[in-house]
Design an enzyme around this catalytic site. Structure first.
Site, PDB file in Angstrom:
ATOM      1  N   SER A 122       1.139  -1.166  -0.406  1.00  9.44           N
ATOM      2  CA  SER A 122      -0.084   0.380   0.044  1.00  9.44           C
ATOM      3  C   SER A 122       0.508   1.013  -0.056  1.00  9.44           C
ATOM      4  CB  SER A 122      -0.640  -0.113   1.458  1.00  9.44           C
ATOM      5  OG  SER A 122      -0.220  -0.219   2.537  1.00  9.44           O
ATOM      6  N   ASP A 343      -4.540   5.446  12.215  1.00 14.20           N
ATOM      7  CA  ASP A 343      -3.713   5.729  10.932  1.00 14.20           C
ATOM      8  C   ASP A 343      -2.266   5.278  10.839  1.00 14.20           C
ATOM      9  OD1 ASP A 343      -2.162   4.888   8.166  1.00 14.20           O
ATOM     10  OD2 ASP A 343      -3.824   4.350   6.629  1.00 14.20           O
ATOM     11  N   HIS A 346       0.137   5.143   6.376  1.00 18.32           N
ATOM     12  CA  HIS A 346       0.022   5.454   5.118  1.00 18.32           C
ATOM     13  C   HIS A 346       0.479   7.049   5.550  1.00 18.32           C
ATOM     14  CE1 HIS A 346      -2.153   2.175   5.032  1.00 18.32           C
ATOM     15  NE2 HIS A 346      -1.108   1.433   4.483  1.00 18.32           N
TER      16      HIS A 346
END
Length: 366
Positions: A122, A343, A346
């Site tokens: 990702s 998160d 990311h």
């Protein structure tokens, strides 16, 4: 026997680095990659060593959060409620030169008719979407085609014949469903057939090697005919990355294809990494401005540098680790379409991956 001996040597090396003086370890890493970095940056300037500076003119034309059709909602922090934009105002400034500003139109003209593929997890998705959106911001009326099937996605800028591919594979080596269960094959890359014929390849892997429990997508690791329920993850990463290096040597014609490896992207879940033990990345609005990041260099970086140094073909390191460690402010945190928790791994788009692509751009034009 040679490979087993190599693994033992690596284990000892890891032990030394885990318990040795961190400054000496980081100096070793810097010395081991200087030639690779210089080849990237051109003119002897190390574009990966520098500092973040506030720049009121940023984010230039790259605030694409409401206009880019390719951005994933989970990375679209502005659209999903992030109240501040200060994290968009920092520019990476190398110590000994100026980083060229990204020019999407020049990129399209220079790479007209070419195929570019990001291969990885990702974090590769982060970088692929960033580049697609940065180019789109320069040519918003250009005809584009989006395609997705299985592991492969692509954005094509039709007027220029430039195709940007993403191949999702968190480990680079193969994951296979067998009678025993889901098997991560540390010495196999059958999926590499999909990577052939590209003009530029940008690889990335590390993020998923540390996952355990319910988030671990494999049941066994396999090397040769032997199955392992688990092993030291750094050793497993070394084995997998060595297999990838062997694949590069055997399958890539570097007179036709330029190969990059995206360095280790850090996380910011633990505030103790920047001397704030009670915090995480949530609510952070400024970079870390110290001269030396308290958490030091990730051990996975040692693996990357060791493997890259033994690949016979030219592979260029995008050494993003240190500059990314300093950006504790640039994560989606809770601002995305479907975050069930904070998160801190990311990155918001627009944001830090735009700088990664600016570094890629600098490497490509030199």
């Amino acid at each position: 026997m040679g490979f087993q001996l190599e693994a033992v040597i690596l284990s000892l090396l890891l032990y030394v680095f885990l318990f040795a003086d961190q400054t000496k370890a980081e100096q070793f890493i810097t010395n081991a990659t200087t030639s690779s970095i210089d080849r990237n940056s051109g003119g002897g300037c190390n574009i990966f060593r520098g500092k973040w500076v506030y720049d009121a003119s940023y984010p230039l034309p790259y605030d694409y959060s409401l206009s880019c059709p390719f951005i994933d909602p989970e990375f679209n922090c502005q659209k999903y409620g992030r109240p501040d934009k200060l994290y968009l105002k920092y520019r990476w400034q190398p110590f000994s030169c100026h980083l060229p500003r990204f020019n999407g139109l020049e990129f399209l003209e220079r790479w007209r008719g070419k195929k570019i593929m990001f291969v990885g997890d990702s974090l590769s998705l982060n970088m692929w979407e960033s580049l697609s959106c940065m180019i789109h911001a320069w040519v918003p009326r250009a005809k584009t085609t989006f395609f997705k099937k299985g592991s492969i996605s692509s954005v094509t800028f039709e007027n220029y014949g430039v195709k940007l591919f993403l191949y999702r594979t968190p480990y680079l080596v193969d994951m296979v469903n067998e009678k025993a269960g889901r098997v991560l094959k540390l010495d196999s890359i059958q999926q590499g057939n999909a990577w052939r014929g590209m003009d530029i390849l940008i690889f990335n892997s590390w993020h998923w090697w540390t996952h355990a429990g319910n988030s671990q997508p494999w049941d066994y690791m396999q090397e040769g005919n032997k199955l392992y329920k688990d092993m030291n993850r750094l050793i497993a990463y070394y084995k997998g990355l060595t297999t990838w290096g062997r694949w590069i040597n055997q399958n890539v014609d570097t007179s036709k294809t330029r190969v990059f490896f995206q360095g280790i992207s850090p996380t910011h879940y633990e505030g103790r990494d920047w001397n704030k033990p009670s915090k995480s990345c949530y609510g952070e609005k400024n970079p870390f401005f110290g001269t030396r990041y308290p958490a030091g260099t990730p051990m996975a970086t040692v693996i990357v540098n060791n493997v890259l140094s033994r690949i016979k073909k030219p592979v260029y390191l995008l050494d993003i680790t240190t500059l990314s460690q300093q950006r504790k402010d640039a994560h989606p945190t809770v601002y995305g379409s479907h975050h069930s928790g904070t998160d801190c791994s990311h990155w918001c788009l627009p944001g830090l991956p735009d700088t990664w692509n600016q570094l890629l751009y600098a490497a490509l034009i030199n």
